[in-house]
Scaffold this active site. Structure first.
Site, mmCIF file in Angstrom:
data_model
loop_
_atom_site.group_PDB
_atom_site.id
_atom_site.type_symbol
_atom_site.label_atom_id
_atom_site.label_comp_id
_atom_site.label_asym_id
_atom_site.label_seq_id
_atom_site.Cartn_x
_atom_site.Cartn_y
_atom_site.Cartn_z
ATOM 1 N N TYR A 1 -4.480 0.377 3.738
ATOM 2 C CA TYR A 1 -5.351 -0.782 3.488
ATOM 3 C C TYR A 1 -5.995 -1.252 4.804
ATOM 4 O O TYR A 1 -7.072 -1.821 4.802
ATOM 5 C CB TYR A 1 -4.546 -1.979 2.959
ATOM 6 C CG TYR A 1 -4.004 -1.908 1.559
ATOM 7 C CD1 TYR A 1 -4.241 -0.815 0.725
ATOM 8 C CD2 TYR A 1 -3.246 -2.966 1.053
ATOM 9 C CE1 TYR A 1 -3.721 -0.788 -0.567
ATOM 10 C CE2 TYR A 1 -2.730 -2.947 -0.225
ATOM 11 C CZ TYR A 1 -2.954 -1.853 -1.028
ATOM 12 O OH TYR A 1 -2.437 -1.839 -2.292
ATOM 13 N N CYS B 1 3.575 -5.075 10.353
ATOM 14 C CA CYS B 1 3.204 -4.263 9.185
ATOM 15 C C CYS B 1 4.502 -3.869 8.517
ATOM 16 O O CYS B 1 5.448 -3.446 9.204
ATOM 17 C CB CYS B 1 2.438 -3.018 9.644
ATOM 18 S SG CYS B 1 2.214 -1.771 8.359
ATOM 19 N N SER C 1 0.827 -1.204 0.000
ATOM 20 C CA SER C 1 0.000 0.000 0.000
ATOM 21 C C SER C 1 0.864 1.260 0.000
ATOM 22 O O SER C 1 0.426 2.302 0.476
ATOM 23 C CB SER C 1 -0.898 0.002 1.238
ATOM 24 O OG SER C 1 -0.094 -0.009 2.401
ATOM 25 N N HIS D 1 5.403 -1.437 6.842
ATOM 26 C CA HIS D 1 5.818 -0.030 6.973
ATOM 27 C C HIS D 1 6.653 0.204 8.250
ATOM 28 O O HIS D 1 7.487 1.101 8.281
ATOM 29 C CB HIS D 1 4.595 0.890 7.058
ATOM 30 C CG HIS D 1 3.958 1.220 5.747
ATOM 31 N ND1 HIS D 1 3.247 0.304 5.012
ATOM 32 C CD2 HIS D 1 3.903 2.374 5.038
ATOM 33 C CE1 HIS D 1 2.782 0.887 3.911
ATOM 34 N NE2 HIS D 1 3.166 2.149 3.899
ATOM 35 N N CYS E 1 2.896 -6.903 2.153
ATOM 36 C CA CYS E 1 1.954 -6.203 3.022
ATOM 37 C C CYS E 1 1.222 -7.241 3.868
ATOM 38 O O CYS E 1 0.583 -8.148 3.316
ATOM 39 C CB CYS E 1 0.965 -5.441 2.136
ATOM 40 S SG CYS E 1 -0.395 -4.671 3.024
HETATM 41 N N1 DGL Z 1 2.393 -2.327 4.762
HETATM 42 C C1 DGL Z 1 1.032 -2.697 5.076
HETATM 43 C C2 DGL Z 1 1.066 -3.893 6.034
HETATM 44 O O1 DGL Z 1 2.067 -4.599 6.066
HETATM 45 C C3 DGL Z 1 0.295 -1.497 5.548
HETATM 46 C C4 DGL Z 1 -1.162 -1.675 5.555
HETATM 47 C C5 DGL Z 1 -1.941 -0.419 5.379
HETATM 48 O O2 DGL Z 1 -1.858 0.191 4.309
HETATM 49 O O3 DGL Z 1 -2.697 -0.112 6.308
HETATM 50 O O4 DGL Z 1 0.122 -4.216 6.700
#
Ligand code: DGL
Length: 260
Positions: A44, A183, A13, A185, A75
Site C-alpha cells: 500500500y 509498519c 496489506s 510488517h 496497517c
Molecule cells: N503493514 C503496512 C503498514 O503498516 C504495510 C504497508 C504496505 O503495504 O506498504 O504500513
C-alpha cells in the site's frame, strides 16, 4: 455482563497485521477475530492516498459484511492515509495504528530517534502532525523502508538483511537509541534487526498499544466477548501457505484460512 460474540475485524496489506493480531488475541483471548490479508494489493505504501482510501474502504466493507463489531486497521499506511475516511463511512468503531513517535521521543536519552516506515506513512498529514510536536526537542531520522514489505510478503525474511543494514546503520551512526518500526510488517524482522543494531538500542512498535486501545473500546462500549476461547478466521487473496507460515511463527491457534 452480556457477551458479544461478533468478531473483531482486522485488515492489512497482507501478513504484517498478524503482528497486531497476535497482540490483540494475547490480550483478549475470548474474542473471535476475522482477518483480511489483502496481499494482492500490497504494498500500500507506494500508492496514492486516494487509492489507499478506496482499498481501505473495500476491506472495511468486507469486514462489516462478515459481522465485525469493531475494525482494527492493522496497517500504519492505511491508518495514516484513510482512518478519517473510514470513520466517516462506517458506524462501527475503527481503531488504527500509527508509528510510536511519541513514546520513542519521550524515552530517548540521546535525543535522537529513527523511524522506519513506508513512503505513504511518512508523507501523511497524521504522521507529520505528530512528528512536528517532537522535532524541537528530538532529532527524528525518517527512513522509507523501500522494498521491505514485498520481501516479507514473499516469506524470505533473510532477503531483507542488506536493506536493513542500509536503512538502520545511518540511524545508529547519528546516535539513535530508539528505533520505531512504523509498519506492522516490520516486527517480523526484529530477529535480524537485533543482529544489526547494538544491544542497547530499543526497537519500538505499536502492537501492544493497539491491543490495549481495542480492549478499552470494547469494554467501554460493552461489546466484549466472554467466550472461553476465541475462534479465528483468516481470509487471503494471495498465498495461503505463506500466510500459514507466518501464523505458525506467532504460535497462532484455533484458526482457519480461506481465500477471498
Ligand atoms: N503493514 C503496512 C503498514 O503498516 C504495510 C504497508 C504496505 O503495504 O506498504 O504500513
Amino acid at each position: 455482563m452480556l457477551s458479544d460474540p461478533r468478531p473483531i475485524g482486522i485488515f492489512d496489506s497482507g501478513v504484517g497485521g498478524i503482528t497486531i493480531w497476535k497482540e490483540i488475541t494475547s490480550l483478549l483471548p475470548s474474542e473471535n477475530t476475522v482477518y483480511l490479508a489483502d496481499s494482492a494489493n500490497a504494498p500500500y505504501g507506494v500508492k496514492p492516498q486516494d487509492e489507499i482510501k478506496e482499498i481501505s474502504q473495500n476491506n472495511a466493507q468486507k469486514l462489516v459484511g462478515l459481522g465485525a463489531k469493531i475494525i482494527v486497521v492493522a496497517c500504519n499506511t492505511a491508518t495514516t492515509n484513510a482512518i478519517d475516511h473510514l470513520r466517516q463511512n462506517f458506524q462501527v468503531p475503527i481503531i488504527g495504528i500509527e508509528p510510536a513517535t511519541k513514546p520513542a521521543a519521550i524515552s530517548s536519552k540521546t535525543g535522537v530517534i529513527g523511524i522506519l516506515a513506508t513512503k505513504g506513512t511518512l508523507a501523511s498529514e497524521l504522521f507529520l502532525n505528530t512528528s512536528q510536536k517532537y522535532k524541537g526537542s528530538t532529532t527524528i531520522i525518517e527512513r522509507i523502508g523501500s522494498g521491505l514489505v514485498p520481501i516479507i510478503e514473499s516469506g524470505d525474511l533473510e532477503a531483507a538483511r542488506p536493506l536493513l543494514v542500509e536503512y538502520l546503520q545511518p540511524m545508529i551512526e547519528q546516535g539513535a537509541d530508539n528505533i520505531v518500526l512504523g509498519c506492522s510488517h516490520y516486527p517480523f524482522l526484529i530477529p535480524i534487526i537485533k543482529e544489526i543494531v547494538p544491544a542497547e538500542v530499543n526497537i519500538i512498535d505499536s502492537g501492544y498499544a493497539v491491543a490495549r486501545h481495542t480492549k478499552n473500546t470494547l469494554e467501554s462500549l460493552e461489546i466484549a466477548s466472554n467466550a472461553e476461547q476465541g475462534q479465528h478466521q483468516f481470509l487471503t487473496n494471495a498465498n495461503e501457505t505463506i500466510l500459514n507460515a507466518f501464523l505458525k511463527k506467532v504460535q497462532a491457534e484455533s484458526y482457519s484460512i480461506k481465500a477471498f
